[in-house]
Design a protein around this motif. Structure first.
Motif, mmCIF file in Angstrom:
data_model
loop_
_atom_site.group_PDB
_atom_site.id
_atom_site.type_symbol
_atom_site.label_atom_id
_atom_site.label_comp_id
_atom_site.label_asym_id
_atom_site.label_seq_id
_atom_site.Cartn_x
_atom_site.Cartn_y
_atom_site.Cartn_z
ATOM 1 N N LEU A 11 34.412 47.741 60.822
ATOM 2 C CA LEU A 11 35.064 46.434 60.906
ATOM 3 C C LEU A 11 34.120 45.274 60.609
ATOM 4 O O LEU A 11 34.566 44.137 60.465
ATOM 5 C CB LEU A 11 35.709 46.255 62.273
ATOM 6 N N SER A 12 32.826 45.561 60.495
ATOM 7 C CA SER A 12 31.877 44.515 60.094
ATOM 8 C C SER A 12 31.693 44.468 58.583
ATOM 9 O O SER A 12 30.955 43.624 58.063
ATOM 10 C CB SER A 12 30.517 44.740 60.768
ATOM 11 N N THR A 13 32.375 45.340 57.868
ATOM 12 C CA THR A 13 32.289 45.388 56.405
ATOM 13 C C THR A 13 32.870 44.120 55.785
ATOM 14 O O THR A 13 33.919 43.635 56.213
ATOM 15 C CB THR A 13 33.041 46.622 55.871
ATOM 16 N N LYS A 14 32.195 43.598 54.778
ATOM 17 C CA LYS A 14 32.651 42.398 54.082
ATOM 18 C C LYS A 14 33.123 42.745 52.671
ATOM 19 O O LYS A 14 32.596 43.664 52.040
ATOM 20 C CB LYS A 14 31.520 41.357 53.992
ATOM 21 N N VAL A 15 34.118 42.022 52.195
ATOM 22 C CA VAL A 15 34.576 42.167 50.815
ATOM 23 C C VAL A 15 33.711 41.259 49.943
ATOM 24 O O VAL A 15 33.710 40.040 50.104
ATOM 25 C CB VAL A 15 36.058 41.789 50.664
ATOM 26 N N GLN A 16 32.974 41.865 49.025
ATOM 27 C CA GLN A 16 32.095 41.089 48.151
ATOM 28 C C GLN A 16 32.786 40.663 46.859
ATOM 29 O O GLN A 16 32.418 39.656 46.262
ATOM 30 C CB GLN A 16 30.839 41.900 47.833
ATOM 31 N N ALA A 17 33.793 41.428 46.451
ATOM 32 C CA ALA A 17 34.530 41.067 45.234
ATOM 33 C C ALA A 17 35.889 41.741 45.238
ATOM 34 O O ALA A 17 36.054 42.837 45.784
ATOM 35 C CB ALA A 17 33.756 41.461 43.988
ATOM 36 N N THR A 18 36.867 41.054 44.658
ATOM 37 C CA THR A 18 38.201 41.612 44.454
ATOM 38 C C THR A 18 38.553 41.490 42.982
ATOM 39 O O THR A 18 38.448 40.405 42.399
ATOM 40 C CB THR A 18 39.253 40.854 45.279
ATOM 41 N N VAL A 19 38.932 42.613 42.369
ATOM 42 C CA VAL A 19 39.295 42.644 40.953
ATOM 43 C C VAL A 19 40.750 43.063 40.835
ATOM 44 O O VAL A 19 41.161 44.078 41.411
ATOM 45 C CB VAL A 19 38.397 43.621 40.171
ATOM 46 N N ILE A 20 41.546 42.280 40.125
ATOM 47 C CA ILE A 20 42.961 42.569 39.917
ATOM 48 C C ILE A 20 43.226 42.681 38.427
ATOM 49 O O ILE A 20 42.991 41.742 37.669
ATOM 50 C CB ILE A 20 43.849 41.473 40.534
ATOM 51 N N ASP A 21 43.712 43.862 38.041
ATOM 52 C CA ASP A 21 44.013 44.121 36.622
ATOM 53 C C ASP A 21 42.813 43.807 35.733
ATOM 54 O O ASP A 21 42.958 43.253 34.634
ATOM 55 C CB ASP A 21 45.221 43.309 36.184
ATOM 56 N N GLY A 22 41.622 44.172 36.213
ATOM 57 C CA GLY A 22 40.416 43.998 35.412
ATOM 58 C C GLY A 22 39.789 42.639 35.463
ATOM 59 O O GLY A 22 38.727 42.415 34.862
ATOM 60 N N ARG A 23 40.400 41.707 36.178
ATOM 61 C CA ARG A 23 39.883 40.348 36.250
ATOM 62 C C ARG A 23 39.378 40.042 37.658
ATOM 63 O O ARG A 23 40.079 40.323 38.645
ATOM 64 C CB ARG A 23 40.957 39.337 35.847
ATOM 65 N N VAL A 24 38.218 39.450 37.744
ATOM 66 C CA VAL A 24 37.648 39.103 39.041
ATOM 67 C C VAL A 24 38.441 37.959 39.665
ATOM 68 O O VAL A 24 38.510 36.859 39.106
ATOM 69 C CB VAL A 24 36.164 38.718 38.928
ATOM 70 N N ALA A 25 39.055 38.226 40.818
ATOM 71 C CA ALA A 25 39.846 37.211 41.510
ATOM 72 C C ALA A 25 39.070 36.590 42.674
ATOM 73 O O ALA A 25 39.428 35.518 43.153
ATOM 74 C CB ALA A 25 41.132 37.820 42.035
ATOM 75 N N PHE A 26 38.027 37.290 43.130
ATOM 76 C CA PHE A 26 37.235 36.789 44.237
ATOM 77 C C PHE A 26 35.828 37.361 44.145
ATOM 78 O O PHE A 26 35.652 38.533 43.804
ATOM 79 C CB PHE A 26 37.851 37.185 45.578
ATOM 80 N N GLY A 27 34.819 36.537 44.447
ATOM 81 C CA GLY A 27 33.435 37.014 44.482
ATOM 82 C C GLY A 27 32.874 37.330 43.116
ATOM 83 O O GLY A 27 33.352 36.814 42.092
ATOM 84 N N GLN A 28 31.877 38.207 43.121
ATOM 85 C CA GLN A 28 31.192 38.589 41.882
ATOM 86 C C GLN A 28 30.997 40.092 41.844
ATOM 87 O O GLN A 28 30.765 40.734 42.869
ATOM 88 C CB GLN A 28 29.835 37.890 41.774
ATOM 89 N N VAL A 29 31.101 40.638 40.644
ATOM 90 C CA VAL A 29 30.879 42.079 40.443
ATOM 91 C C VAL A 29 29.514 42.277 39.816
ATOM 92 O O VAL A 29 29.191 41.625 38.820
ATOM 93 C CB VAL A 29 31.970 42.670 39.530
ATOM 94 N N GLY A 71 43.299 54.250 31.681
ATOM 95 C CA GLY A 71 44.731 54.075 31.511
ATOM 96 C C GLY A 71 45.420 53.386 32.664
ATOM 97 O O GLY A 71 46.551 52.922 32.525
ATOM 98 N N LYS A 72 44.771 53.319 33.846
ATOM 99 C CA LYS A 72 45.367 52.629 34.984
ATOM 100 C C LYS A 72 44.802 51.210 35.092
ATOM 101 O O LYS A 72 43.759 50.895 34.529
ATOM 102 C CB LYS A 72 45.091 53.378 36.289
ATOM 103 N N ARG A 73 45.522 50.373 35.836
ATOM 104 C CA ARG A 73 45.041 49.021 36.081
ATOM 105 C C ARG A 73 43.784 49.056 36.935
ATOM 106 O O ARG A 73 43.671 49.843 37.885
ATOM 107 C CB ARG A 73 46.113 48.202 36.789
ATOM 108 N N ALA A 74 42.834 48.181 36.605
ATOM 109 C CA ALA A 74 41.586 48.105 37.368
ATOM 110 C C ALA A 74 41.776 47.163 38.548
ATOM 111 O O ALA A 74 41.397 45.990 38.513
ATOM 112 C CB ALA A 74 40.453 47.626 36.464
#
Length: 284
Positions: free
Chosen positions: A266-284, A245-248
């Protein structure tokens, strides 16, 4: 399509950042004894305007940095005390849960005001990375009431944790690291590796060591950046947790920041960003 904007808030600033000697303090600055800072808004304006905004159903967010006088008879020309006085008077006849007033920054508070924030039901909007420079400006004693996250939380205040971009780095991992370690990105602090603004304790009846009493736990910091931050903006029913029921809205990280050693966060990397269920960056 769901909207990511929320226009239910009214915001006012009663300070300037204290690194520019602007925060309204009760006593002069430690490194500049010729000034106590200044108020950017006349307290009478707040007293007049805030109740009207609340009665119209708006959330009130007031930016404030600076202590108030400890004496009730003293002239109140200090940012946080003035704001809390205003909230205390204005919130008597309103539903606090419905309006969710916010104290933006909640920096440099007296012990009395640290307790008052929670009692009034005011949300503390905090920025953990701000604490890097404070002791030079405030001195070793007064700084204990600055960025006092544990004290605010223990007295019942709810957190909304952010970065204050563009004043600070917008990377949320920097804020998460600062909240749980009380250390700079270089893992430094005025008190050494134990973190900012610790207090001396005795060890084995001989040695003395600093322990930071104001750190947050991993979960407290995560909540402040997710579910509690959403609560502060009236979006907890649509954002901030992965439930039906919430936005992904979520990110996929290269490592588990809740489990790895803190010096690796602080060495952690963002591998993917998902906004409202849609991949905006990287791969899931």
């Amino acid at each position: 399509a769901s909207s990511s904007l929320n226009a239910a808030s009214s915001s006012s600033a009663v300070h300037s950042m204290h690194d520019f000697v602007g925060a309204a303090l009760h006593e002069p600055y430690h490194d500049n004894p010729h000034t106590k800072g200044f108020m950017r808004v006349d307290p009478k304006v707040l007293t007049d305007v805030v109740p009207k905004i609340l009665r119209d159903g708006w959330q009130v967010n007031i930016h404030a940095i600076g202590t108030m006088p400890t004496s009730a008879a003293a002239v109140r020309t200090n940012a946080n005390g003035v704001v809390l006085d205003t909230f205390e008077a204005a919130l008597k006849d309103v539903d606090i849960t419905a309006l969710r007033p916010r104290l933006e920054h909640a920096q440099i508070l007296t012990q009395t005001d640290l307790e008052r924030v929670g009692k009034l039901g005011v949300i503390s909007s905090i920025q953990p990375t701000h604490a890097y420079f404070a002791e030079e400006r405030l001195g070793p004693e007064r700084v204990k009431g600055s960025y006092a996250f544990r004290s605010l939380l223990d007295h019942g205040s709810r957190f909304a944790i952010g970065s204050d971009f563009s004043v600070e780095d917008m990377n949320p991992l920097a804020g998460f690291h600062a909240a749980i370690t009380r250390l700079s990105p270089e893992r430094q602090s005025p008190n050494g590796p134990s973190g900012w603004y610790g207090f001396l304790v005795q060890k084995f009846s001989i040695q003395l060591m600093y322990v930071s009493q104001q750190r947050l736990t991993h979960m407290e910091a995560l909540r402040g950046m997710t579910i509690d931050a959403a609560y502060a903006s009236f979006t907890e029913d649509s954002l901030s947790s992965l439930v039906p029921g919430k936005r992904a809205d979520y990110v996929v990280l290269s490592q588990d920041i809740m489990a790895i050693p803190v010096n690796q966060i602080l060495s952690t990397k963002v591998q993917a960003t998902v906004i409202d269920g849609r991949v905006a960056f990287g791969q899931v």
